[in-house]
Design a protein around this motif. Structure first.
Motif, PDB file in Angstrom:
ATOM      1  N   THR A 143     -21.867 -36.819 -29.658  1.00 60.27           N
ATOM      2  CA  THR A 143     -22.785 -35.756 -30.048  1.00 60.27           C
ATOM      3  C   THR A 143     -24.002 -35.803 -29.135  1.00 60.27           C
ATOM      4  OG1 THR A 143     -22.116 -35.810 -32.374  1.00 60.27           O
ATOM      5  CG2 THR A 143     -24.239 -34.809 -31.885  1.00 60.27           C
ATOM      6  N   ILE A 144     -24.391 -34.658 -28.608  1.00 64.30           N
ATOM      7  CA  ILE A 144     -25.628 -34.555 -27.846  1.00 64.30           C
ATOM      8  C   ILE A 144     -26.633 -33.816 -28.725  1.00 64.30           C
ATOM      9  CG2 ILE A 144     -26.718 -33.872 -25.684  1.00 64.30           C
ATOM     10  CD1 ILE A 144     -23.947 -33.606 -24.457  1.00 64.30           C
ATOM     11  N   GLN A 145     -27.716 -34.475 -29.047  1.00 59.65           N
ATOM     12  CA  GLN A 145     -28.762 -33.877 -29.873  1.00 59.65           C
ATOM     13  C   GLN A 145     -29.930 -33.484 -28.988  1.00 59.65           C
ATOM     14  OE1 GLN A 145     -29.865 -35.540 -33.787  1.00 59.65           O
ATOM     15  NE2 GLN A 145     -31.994 -35.603 -33.077  1.00 59.65           N
ATOM     16  N   PHE A 146     -30.250 -32.177 -28.986  1.00 66.89           N
ATOM     17  CA  PHE A 146     -31.366 -31.645 -28.210  1.00 66.89           C
ATOM     18  C   PHE A 146     -32.545 -31.414 -29.154  1.00 66.89           C
ATOM     19  CE2 PHE A 146     -27.508 -30.448 -25.995  1.00 66.89           C
ATOM     20  CZ  PHE A 146     -27.801 -30.669 -24.658  1.00 66.89           C
ATOM     21  N   ASP A 147     -33.684 -31.990 -28.823  1.00 71.00           N
ATOM     22  CA  ASP A 147     -34.892 -31.773 -29.606  1.00 71.00           C
ATOM     23  C   ASP A 147     -36.097 -32.044 -28.720  1.00 71.00           C
ATOM     24  OD1 ASP A 147     -35.414 -34.606 -29.607  1.00 71.00           O
ATOM     25  OD2 ASP A 147     -34.082 -34.851 -31.333  1.00 71.00           O
ATOM     26  N   GLN A 148     -37.277 -32.062 -29.315  1.00 73.48           N
ATOM     27  CA  GLN A 148     -38.492 -32.292 -28.529  1.00 73.48           C
ATOM     28  C   GLN A 148     -39.173 -33.602 -28.912  1.00 73.48           C
ATOM     29  OE1 GLN A 148     -39.790 -27.865 -28.927  1.00 73.48           O
ATOM     30  NE2 GLN A 148     -40.592 -28.546 -26.954  1.00 73.48           N
ATOM     31  N   GLU A 149     -38.343 -34.570 -29.310  1.00 73.02           N
ATOM     32  CA  GLU A 149     -38.828 -35.899 -29.647  1.00 73.02           C
ATOM     33  C   GLU A 149     -38.314 -36.901 -28.604  1.00 73.02           C
ATOM     34  OE1 GLU A 149     -40.935 -36.379 -31.980  1.00 73.02           O
ATOM     35  OE2 GLU A 149     -40.789 -34.370 -32.867  1.00 73.02           O
ATOM     36  N   PRO A 150     -39.198 -37.711 -27.997  1.00 64.04           N
ATOM     37  CA  PRO A 150     -38.761 -38.660 -26.966  1.00 64.04           C
ATOM     38  C   PRO A 150     -37.899 -39.797 -27.501  1.00 64.04           C
ATOM     39  CG  PRO A 150     -41.088 -38.953 -27.446  1.00 64.04           C
ATOM     40  CD  PRO A 150     -40.663 -37.709 -28.164  1.00 64.04           C
ATOM     41  N   MET A 151     -37.980 -40.053 -28.806  1.00 65.95           N
ATOM     42  CA  MET A 151     -37.169 -41.087 -29.436  1.00 65.95           C
ATOM     43  C   MET A 151     -36.193 -40.430 -30.405  1.00 65.95           C
ATOM     44  SD  MET A 151     -38.281 -43.918 -28.115  1.00 65.95           S
ATOM     45  CE  MET A 151     -37.649 -45.180 -29.232  1.00 65.95           C
ATOM     46  N   TYR A 152     -34.932 -40.848 -30.369  1.00 66.62           N
ATOM     47  CA  TYR A 152     -33.922 -40.272 -31.263  1.00 66.62           C
ATOM     48  C   TYR A 152     -34.195 -40.639 -32.714  1.00 66.62           C
ATOM     49  CZ  TYR A 152     -29.691 -39.971 -34.031  1.00 66.62           C
ATOM     50  OH  TYR A 152     -28.810 -39.712 -35.046  1.00 66.62           O
ATOM     51  N   SER A 153     -34.005 -39.658 -33.589  1.00 67.00           N
ATOM     52  CA  SER A 153     -34.058 -39.906 -35.023  1.00 67.00           C
ATOM     53  C   SER A 153     -33.046 -38.987 -35.703  1.00 67.00           C
ATOM     54  CB  SER A 153     -35.453 -39.634 -35.594  1.00 67.00           C
ATOM     55  OG  SER A 153     -35.426 -39.699 -37.017  1.00 67.00           O
ATOM     56  N   PRO A 154     -32.235 -39.517 -36.607  1.00 67.67           N
ATOM     57  CA  PRO A 154     -31.281 -38.657 -37.322  1.00 67.67           C
ATOM     58  C   PRO A 154     -31.965 -37.705 -38.288  1.00 67.67           C
ATOM     59  CG  PRO A 154     -31.258 -40.877 -38.237  1.00 67.67           C
ATOM     60  CD  PRO A 154     -32.118 -40.927 -37.014  1.00 67.67           C
ATOM     61  N   THR A 155     -33.241 -37.952 -38.602  1.00 63.11           N
ATOM     62  CA  THR A 155     -33.964 -37.106 -39.557  1.00 63.11           C
ATOM     63  C   THR A 155     -34.774 -36.002 -38.881  1.00 63.11           C
ATOM     64  OG1 THR A 155     -35.861 -38.612 -39.590  1.00 63.11           O
ATOM     65  CG2 THR A 155     -34.107 -39.011 -41.201  1.00 63.11           C
ATOM     66  N   THR A 156     -34.705 -35.904 -37.554  1.00 65.95           N
ATOM     67  CA  THR A 156     -35.415 -34.827 -36.868  1.00 65.95           C
ATOM     68  C   THR A 156     -34.927 -33.480 -37.392  1.00 65.95           C
ATOM     69  OG1 THR A 156     -35.704 -36.151 -34.870  1.00 65.95           O
ATOM     70  CG2 THR A 156     -35.903 -33.768 -34.630  1.00 65.95           C
ATOM     71  N   ALA A 157     -35.856 -32.663 -37.869  1.00 72.20           N
ATOM     72  CA  ALA A 157     -35.466 -31.402 -38.511  1.00 72.20           C
ATOM     73  C   ALA A 157     -35.150 -30.307 -37.494  1.00 72.20           C
ATOM     74  CB  ALA A 157     -36.577 -30.944 -39.457  1.00 72.20           C
ATOM     75  N   THR A 158     -35.954 -30.198 -36.449  1.00 70.79           N
ATOM     76  CA  THR A 158     -35.792 -29.122 -35.467  1.00 70.79           C
ATOM     77  C   THR A 158     -34.959 -29.631 -34.304  1.00 70.79           C
ATOM     78  OG1 THR A 158     -37.963 -28.277 -36.116  1.00 70.79           O
ATOM     79  CG2 THR A 158     -37.025 -27.426 -34.073  1.00 70.79           C
ATOM     80  N   LYS A 159     -33.671 -29.333 -34.339  1.00 72.73           N
ATOM     81  CA  LYS A 159     -32.759 -29.866 -33.331  1.00 72.73           C
ATOM     82  C   LYS A 159     -31.551 -28.966 -33.192  1.00 72.73           C
ATOM     83  CE  LYS A 159     -30.592 -32.755 -36.879  1.00 72.73           C
ATOM     84  NZ  LYS A 159     -30.419 -34.136 -37.379  1.00 72.73           N
ATOM     85  N   VAL A 160     -30.878 -29.102 -32.052  1.00 70.65           N
ATOM     86  CA  VAL A 160     -29.582 -28.464 -31.803  1.00 70.65           C
ATOM     87  C   VAL A 160     -28.605 -29.565 -31.425  1.00 70.65           C
ATOM     88  CG1 VAL A 160     -28.284 -26.869 -30.356  1.00 70.65           C
ATOM     89  CG2 VAL A 160     -30.614 -26.291 -31.035  1.00 70.65           C
ATOM     90  N   THR A 161     -27.440 -29.587 -32.048  1.00 67.92           N
ATOM     91  CA  THR A 161     -26.435 -30.604 -31.736  1.00 67.92           C
ATOM     92  C   THR A 161     -25.220 -29.970 -31.071  1.00 67.92           C
ATOM     93  OG1 THR A 161     -25.460 -30.449 -33.950  1.00 67.92           O
ATOM     94  CG2 THR A 161     -27.167 -32.117 -33.597  1.00 67.92           C
ATOM     95  N   MET A 162     -24.640 -30.699 -30.148  1.00 64.91           N
ATOM     96  CA  MET A 162     -23.456 -30.249 -29.418  1.00 64.91           C
ATOM     97  C   MET A 162     -22.411 -31.354 -29.480  1.00 64.91           C
ATOM     98  SD  MET A 162     -23.222 -29.215 -25.364  1.00 64.91           S
ATOM     99  CE  MET A 162     -24.421 -27.882 -25.577  1.00 64.91           C
TER     100      MET A 162
END
Length: 220
Positions: free
Chosen positions: A187-206
Motif C-alpha cells: 500500500t502506498i499512502q499519500f498524505d502531507q505528514e513526514p512520518m507515517y501514521s495509520p490514523t492520518t485522516a487526510t490521505k489517499v491510499t493506492m
C-alpha cells in the motif's frame, strides 16, 4: 463527516427597516474546494444587498439546494456543499436569487477538485518510472508517499510541493524507491505528514500487488 446544513438568514435587530443596496453581491468563495469519499467540502455563503426579510433561493450549478430569509440588514449567510466529483476538477457556481424578484441575484464561482492520486501507466515494473498525479492536497507543505508492506512502513519519500489553487502535483519517478521490494500486496499512502501514521485522516491510499518477474529463457 461533512453534512449539508440549511442556509439561514442572519436577522439582526434594528430600529428601522433599511432598503436593499443598489446591487446584490456574494463574498468571494475560496479558490478551490475538495471532494472525497462521497462528500464535498462546505462552502460558506455570505450574501449582501438583498431586500430585507425577502425569501432567497440558493442554487449550486443552477440546481436549488436551499432557501434563506434576508435579515433586516439586507444580509444572509450560511453554508452549502460544493458539488461532488469523483475525478479531476472543474468550475462550479453558487447563485442566490430573491424568490419574488429574480432580477435581484448574485453569483460567485470557484473550483472543486477530487482528492486523489493516479499512477500512469497503471502496470509496470517496480524499478520503472511512472507519473504520479495528485489533487486536493490543500495544506501549504510537502506531499509524502509512505510505502507499507505487511502493515508496516518500509519507506517514506517526499513527493512534491502541491500547487495552488487545488493542491495539485505531477511527478515522474520510480514506482518503488526500494530495491527488490518483497513479493505481495503493498500500500502506498499519500498524505502531507513526514512520518507515517495509520490514523492520518487526510490521505489517499493506492494498492500495488508486486509479483515476481518471470525468468528469462537462455538463448541456445
Amino acid at each position: 463527516m461533512l453534512k449539508r446544513p440549511i442556509l439561514i438568514g442572519a436577522a439582526l435587530a434594528v430600529l428601522s427597516c433599511s432598503s436593499a443596496s443598489a446591487e446584490a453581491s456574494l463574498d468571494p468563495l475560496q479558490p478551490c474546494y475538495v471532494s472525497a469519499k462521497n462528500q464535498s467540502e462546505l462552502v460558506t455563503v455570505n450574501a449582501h444587498g438583498f431586500t430585507p426579510t425577502a425569501k432567497l433561493d440558493v442554487l449550486v450549478d443552477e440546481i436549488q439546494v436551499d432557501t434563506a430569509t434576508v435579515g433586516y440588514d439586507s444580509n444572509a449567510s450560511g453554508m452549502v456543499s460544493a458539488p461532488f466529483i469523483s475525478a479531476g476538477e472543474r468550475l462550479f457556481t453558487v447563485r442566490v436569487v430573491e424568490d419574488s424578484n429574480h432580477d435581484i441575484t448574485a453569483t460567485a464561482t470557484a473550483r472543486v477538485t477530487a482528492f486523489s492520486v493516479l499512477q500512469s501507466p497503471r502496470k509496470t515494473q517496480t524499478d520503472k518510472r511512472v507519473h504520479f498525479t495528485g489533487r486536493g492536497f490543500m495544506e501549504s507543505r510537502y506531499v509524502y508517499a509512505h510505502y507499507l508492506y505487511a502493515g508496516k512502513d518500509r519507506k517514506t519519500i517526499q513527493i512534491s510541493y502541491p500547487e495552488q489553487p487545488c493542491g495539485t502535483f505531477r511527478v515522474y519517478r520510480k514506482q518503488f524507491p526500494i530495491k527488490k521490494p518483497a513479493v505481495g500486496p503493498w500500500t502506498i499512502q499519500f498524505d502531507q505528514e513526514p512520518m507515517y501514521s495509520p490514523t492520518t485522516a487526510t490521505k489517499v491510499t493506492m494498492s500495488v500487488n508486486v509479483k515476481r518477474a518471470p525468468k528469462r529463457s537462455r538463448a541456445r
